[in-house]
Design an enzyme around this catalytic site. Structure first.
Site, PDB file in Angstrom:
ATOM      1  CG  HIS A 140     -35.190 -23.611   8.085  1.00  0.00           C
ATOM      2  ND1 HIS A 140     -34.755 -23.710   6.788  1.00  0.00           N
ATOM      3  CD2 HIS A 140     -36.297 -24.401   8.154  1.00  0.00           C
ATOM      4  CE1 HIS A 140     -35.553 -24.524   6.103  1.00  0.00           C
ATOM      5  NE2 HIS A 140     -36.490 -24.960   6.913  1.00  0.00           N
ATOM      6  CE1 TYR A 141     -28.300 -18.968   9.439  1.00  0.00           C
ATOM      7  CE2 TYR A 141     -27.371 -20.594  10.936  1.00  0.00           C
ATOM      8  CZ  TYR A 141     -27.253 -19.755   9.838  1.00  0.00           C
ATOM      9  OH  TYR A 141     -26.080 -19.722   9.137  1.00  0.00           O
ATOM     10  CB  THR A 142     -34.564 -16.008  10.570  1.00  0.00           C
ATOM     11  OG1 THR A 142     -33.940 -15.402  11.707  1.00  0.00           O
ATOM     12  CG2 THR A 142     -35.787 -16.792  11.014  1.00  0.00           C
TER      13      THR A 142
ATOM     14  CD  GLU B  90     -36.593 -20.069   8.553  1.00  0.00           C
ATOM     15  OE1 GLU B  90     -35.605 -19.782   9.253  1.00  0.00           O
ATOM     16  OE2 GLU B  90     -36.531 -20.250   7.318  1.00  0.00           O
TER      17      GLU B  90
ATOM     18  CG  HIS C 113     -32.530 -25.356   4.874  1.00  0.00           C
ATOM     19  ND1 HIS C 113     -32.739 -24.036   4.581  1.00  0.00           N
ATOM     20  CD2 HIS C 113     -32.954 -26.049   3.788  1.00  0.00           C
ATOM     21  CE1 HIS C 113     -33.263 -23.944   3.364  1.00  0.00           C
ATOM     22  NE2 HIS C 113     -33.401 -25.146   2.861  1.00  0.00           N
TER      23      HIS C 113
ATOM     24  CG  ASP D 242     -30.557 -22.713   7.453  1.00  0.00           C
ATOM     25  OD1 ASP D 242     -30.171 -23.068   6.321  1.00  0.00           O
ATOM     26  OD2 ASP D 242     -31.755 -22.623   7.751  1.00  0.00           O
TER      27      ASP D 242
HETATM   28 ZN   LIG Z   1     -33.080 -22.610   6.028  1.00  0.00          ZN
END
Ligand SMILES: [Zn+2]
Length: 294
Positions: A56-58, A126, A173, A183
């Protein structure tokens, strides 16, 4: 040799070595609270809880990312990769926010390889990054950093080895929640990760072969759908476009359109070819190759 074995057998019989010595502790027996547990017998039918790795990215800066992922009662992740990782004794530092054996809340409503609710069976990583804008197709901040990527690769490789995670089980994700999540986005260095042993990537010559073949006879939408499903994607009954977009964000990053062009189809079948076998790819493309891309 036989003679020694016989002597050893005799010695064992004489000294009664089958039982425990006085000062030996039976490590398979553990006293608990008002009872004891024996682990002397072990089952073979079992597997790891952890089967998938979700990236993921935040979409938040470093401080906010840590704040949200540690204090929120709604979201968390097993690991956080800082934007500018610090070093400890020459090693880049990642945060572990949730133990591997506990469920972190990062995936939400999700599907992969006919499994749903991936929080149960995955680890979530993340990565601090501002993300991208779907309308303009442009990044909203700095690209993924060099040290950040290095650290992510080291962590992922360690987890892959520890839990025997397969290349096709390392997902974004957006792969497990297409349409709902975007993401880690089309600027995420998936190819570089794959070259470092993290995640799947198709072979160029195979892509070329399928491209040549599909420019003469393109696969039907049904065949593309079947291939996406075989690779792992879910939610195909809810519209192909979102799934194709997710696939392109991952494997054909210059063409995130949701439209199945020849290149996208070639990449997809090259992946099936590599990870599910040429027979499987052939099987999906049989018998009707006549229907055109719509
Ligand atoms: Zn995510």
């Amino acid at each position: 040799m036989q003679k020694y074995t016989a002597i050893l057998g005799l010695l064992l019989a004489v000294t009664g070595c089958t039982g425990l010595q006085k000062d030996q502790v039976d490590e398979t027996l553990m006293a608990k609270n008002g009872y004891a547990i024996s682990t002397s017998e072990q089952a073979v039918a079992k597997n790891n809880r952890i089967r998938f790795l979700v990236l993921h990215y935040t979409a938040l800066d470093q401080q906010k990312s840590l704040e949200v992922l540690t204090r929120s009662e709604l979201v968390s992740a097993n690991y956080l990769i800082p934007e500018e990782p610090t070093a400890h004794k020459g090693l880049l530092v990642a945060h572990q926010l949730v133990d591997d054996h506990d469920r972190a809340w990062h995936a939400g409503v999700s599907q992969w390889k006919n499994r749903s609710n991936l929080n149960d069976t995955s680890l979530g990583i993340e990565i601090v990054n501002a993300g991208w804008d779907q309308d303009t197709g442009q990044p909203l901040g700095m690209p993924y950093g060099e040290r950040q990527t290095e650290l992510l690769i080291s962590l992922a490789r360690d987890l892959i080895e520890k839990y025997d995670i397969q290349p096709t089980d390392i997902v974004g994700h957006s792969d497990i929640a297409p349409g709902r999540k975007i993401d880690p986005g089309p600027f995420f260095p998936w190819k570089r990760l794959a070259e470092a042993g993290v995640g799947a990537w198709p072979d160029e010559p195979t892509i070329g072969d399928y491209q040549a073949r599909f420019s003469v006879t393109p696969p039907s939408m049904m065949q593309v759908t079947k291939a996406l499903q075989t690779y792992g994607y879910g939610y195909l009954d809810q519209g192909l476009e979102a799934v194709v977009k997710a696939f392109q964000m991952r494997f054909n990053q210059e063409h995130v359109s949701g439209v199945v062009d020849i290149k996208t189809a070639a990449i997809l079948f090259a992946l099936i070819d590599k990870y599910h076998g040429v027979e499987k790819a052939r099987d999906i493309l049989q018998p009707a190759e006549a229907a055109a891309l719509g």
